[in-house]
Write a protein that holds these residues in place. Structure first.
Motif, mmCIF file in Angstrom:
data_model
loop_
_atom_site.group_PDB
_atom_site.id
_atom_site.type_symbol
_atom_site.label_atom_id
_atom_site.label_comp_id
_atom_site.label_asym_id
_atom_site.label_seq_id
_atom_site.Cartn_x
_atom_site.Cartn_y
_atom_site.Cartn_z
ATOM 1 N N MET A 209 0.632 -1.203 -0.109
ATOM 2 C CA MET A 209 -0.022 0.155 0.007
ATOM 3 C C MET A 209 0.925 1.221 -0.030
ATOM 4 O O MET A 209 1.891 1.240 0.709
ATOM 5 C CB MET A 209 -1.012 -0.063 1.158
ATOM 6 C CG MET A 209 -1.838 1.087 1.277
ATOM 7 S SD MET A 209 -3.194 1.031 2.282
ATOM 8 C CE MET A 209 -2.150 0.574 3.732
ATOM 9 N N LYS A 210 0.598 2.235 -0.789
ATOM 10 C CA LYS A 210 1.206 3.336 -0.724
ATOM 11 C C LYS A 210 1.159 4.160 0.393
ATOM 12 O O LYS A 210 -0.113 4.114 1.166
ATOM 13 C CB LYS A 210 0.871 4.180 -2.224
ATOM 14 C CG LYS A 210 1.303 3.440 -3.439
ATOM 15 C CD LYS A 210 0.898 4.075 -4.601
ATOM 16 C CE LYS A 210 -0.424 3.874 -5.039
ATOM 17 N NZ LYS A 210 -1.028 3.971 -6.082
ATOM 18 N N ASP A 211 1.935 5.351 0.453
ATOM 19 C CA ASP A 211 1.973 6.138 1.650
ATOM 20 C C ASP A 211 0.850 6.948 1.527
ATOM 21 O O ASP A 211 0.087 7.350 2.477
ATOM 22 C CB ASP A 211 3.164 6.650 2.250
ATOM 23 C CG ASP A 211 4.291 5.617 2.475
ATOM 24 O OD1 ASP A 211 3.617 4.804 3.210
ATOM 25 O OD2 ASP A 211 5.328 5.881 2.407
ATOM 26 N N ASP A 212 0.749 7.556 0.450
ATOM 27 C CA ASP A 212 -0.302 8.582 0.094
ATOM 28 C C ASP A 212 -0.636 8.583 -1.331
ATOM 29 O O ASP A 212 -0.100 8.068 -2.090
ATOM 30 C CB ASP A 212 0.087 10.125 0.676
ATOM 31 C CG ASP A 212 1.095 10.503 -0.094
ATOM 32 O OD1 ASP A 212 1.261 10.696 -1.484
ATOM 33 O OD2 ASP A 212 2.033 11.011 0.435
ATOM 34 N N ASN A 213 -1.801 9.150 -1.696
ATOM 35 C CA ASN A 213 -2.397 9.308 -2.879
ATOM 36 C C ASN A 213 -3.135 10.741 -3.130
ATOM 37 O O ASN A 213 -3.631 11.270 -2.201
ATOM 38 C CB ASN A 213 -3.294 7.996 -3.100
ATOM 39 C CG ASN A 213 -3.639 8.048 -4.639
ATOM 40 O OD1 ASN A 213 -3.158 8.278 -5.400
ATOM 41 N ND2 ASN A 213 -4.650 7.021 -4.630
ATOM 42 N N LYS A 214 -3.229 10.984 -4.212
ATOM 43 C CA LYS A 214 -4.170 12.260 -4.446
ATOM 44 C C LYS A 214 -5.497 11.899 -4.820
ATOM 45 O O LYS A 214 -5.780 10.670 -5.579
ATOM 46 C CB LYS A 214 -3.745 13.079 -5.670
ATOM 47 C CG LYS A 214 -2.211 13.473 -5.592
ATOM 48 C CD LYS A 214 -2.156 14.955 -5.248
ATOM 49 C CE LYS A 214 -0.986 15.662 -5.149
ATOM 50 N NZ LYS A 214 -0.493 16.104 -3.919
ATOM 51 N N TYR A 215 -6.579 12.557 -4.037
ATOM 52 C CA TYR A 215 -7.799 12.261 -4.264
ATOM 53 C C TYR A 215 -8.220 13.202 -5.174
ATOM 54 O O TYR A 215 -8.075 14.745 -4.570
ATOM 55 C CB TYR A 215 -8.589 11.855 -3.125
ATOM 56 C CG TYR A 215 -8.125 10.512 -2.638
ATOM 57 C CD1 TYR A 215 -8.789 9.388 -2.826
ATOM 58 C CD2 TYR A 215 -6.922 10.500 -1.806
ATOM 59 C CE1 TYR A 215 -8.593 8.159 -2.341
ATOM 60 C CE2 TYR A 215 -6.707 8.788 -1.525
ATOM 61 C CZ TYR A 215 -7.685 7.909 -1.733
ATOM 62 O OH TYR A 215 -7.113 6.678 -1.443
ATOM 63 N N VAL A 216 -9.388 12.952 -5.975
ATOM 64 C CA VAL A 216 -9.984 14.139 -6.770
ATOM 65 C C VAL A 216 -11.485 14.488 -6.693
ATOM 66 O O VAL A 216 -12.124 13.160 -6.943
ATOM 67 C CB VAL A 216 -9.565 14.009 -8.488
ATOM 68 C CG1 VAL A 216 -10.277 15.228 -9.188
ATOM 69 C CG2 VAL A 216 -8.010 13.990 -8.452
ATOM 70 N N PHE A 217 -12.110 15.295 -6.271
ATOM 71 C CA PHE A 217 -13.404 15.700 -6.422
ATOM 72 C C PHE A 217 -13.960 15.815 -7.806
ATOM 73 O O PHE A 217 -13.268 16.242 -8.342
ATOM 74 C CB PHE A 217 -13.605 16.981 -5.492
ATOM 75 C CG PHE A 217 -13.552 16.720 -3.709
ATOM 76 C CD1 PHE A 217 -14.547 15.738 -3.029
ATOM 77 C CD2 PHE A 217 -12.264 17.181 -3.343
ATOM 78 C CE1 PHE A 217 -14.243 15.878 -1.654
ATOM 79 C CE2 PHE A 217 -12.006 17.092 -2.040
ATOM 80 C CZ PHE A 217 -13.109 16.358 -1.164
#
Length: 176
Positions: free
Chosen positions: A1-9
């Motif tokens: 699992m990656k540490d962080d990810n970009k989420y898009v509204f």
């Protein structure tokens, strides 16, 4: 699992968060006595929002679903069946467990193996090593419900994970 990810509204706004899967619901308003109290006025006027209503802690909340950039980039890719070649790959796995869903992307090298060989139990063990808890002997996978609420879902074995897979797509294949 990656540490962080970009989420898009849906409106295009983004945020970074610990990668918990293909989408997250973010609270944008509270509903009380028939009126909506917005946390952000921009959300009140949004025509693109993917809102969900849910009840928790004595109040009704409105959340907007934000999707991971990885999911948005891959969700509409064509499914294809390549010749058996040694290549680097990315596979999309969709898991369903009760009311929870996870969309997981795994990568590796085919070494000439077919798609079904890439999702056998031995391969799944490799994909989910980060989710395995040695103390309990179980796997914990971040999954999202229909309201966008995210939580760990416990799987007792790789076999249980394999039985929760409802879709597998080969989305990238590049010669080594």
């Amino acid at each position: 699992m990656k540490d962080d990810n970009k989420y898009v509204f849906p409106c295009g706004d983004k945020f970074s968060a610990i990668d918990v899967g293909y989408c997250q619901g973010v609270k944008v308003a509270t509903i009380a006595n028939g009126s909506i109290n917005w946390g952000n006025e921009k959300c009140a006027n949004c025509k693109l929002a993917n809102f969900r209503e849910f009840y928790t802690g004595g109040e009704t909340n409105l959340v907007c679903l934000a999707y991971s950039e990885e999911y948005l980039k891959n969700k509409d890719k064509q499914v294809f069946m390549p010749d058996l070649i040694a290549a680097d790959y990315t596979i999309e796995l969709i898991l369903l467990h009760e009311d929870f869903k996870a969309v997981i992307y795994v990568s590796g090298a085919t070494l000439g193996a077919g798609l079904l060989d890439l999702i056998d139990e031995a391969s799944l063990e490799d994909y989910f090593t980060d989710a395995y808890d040695e103390n309990t002997g179980t796997y914990f996978i971040w999954m999202t419900d229909s309201n966008g609420m995210v939580q760990f879902v416990e799987f007792e074995s790789i076999s249980e994970i394999a039985h929760s897979i409802v879709s597998v797509r080969l989305i990238r294949l590049e010669s080594c």
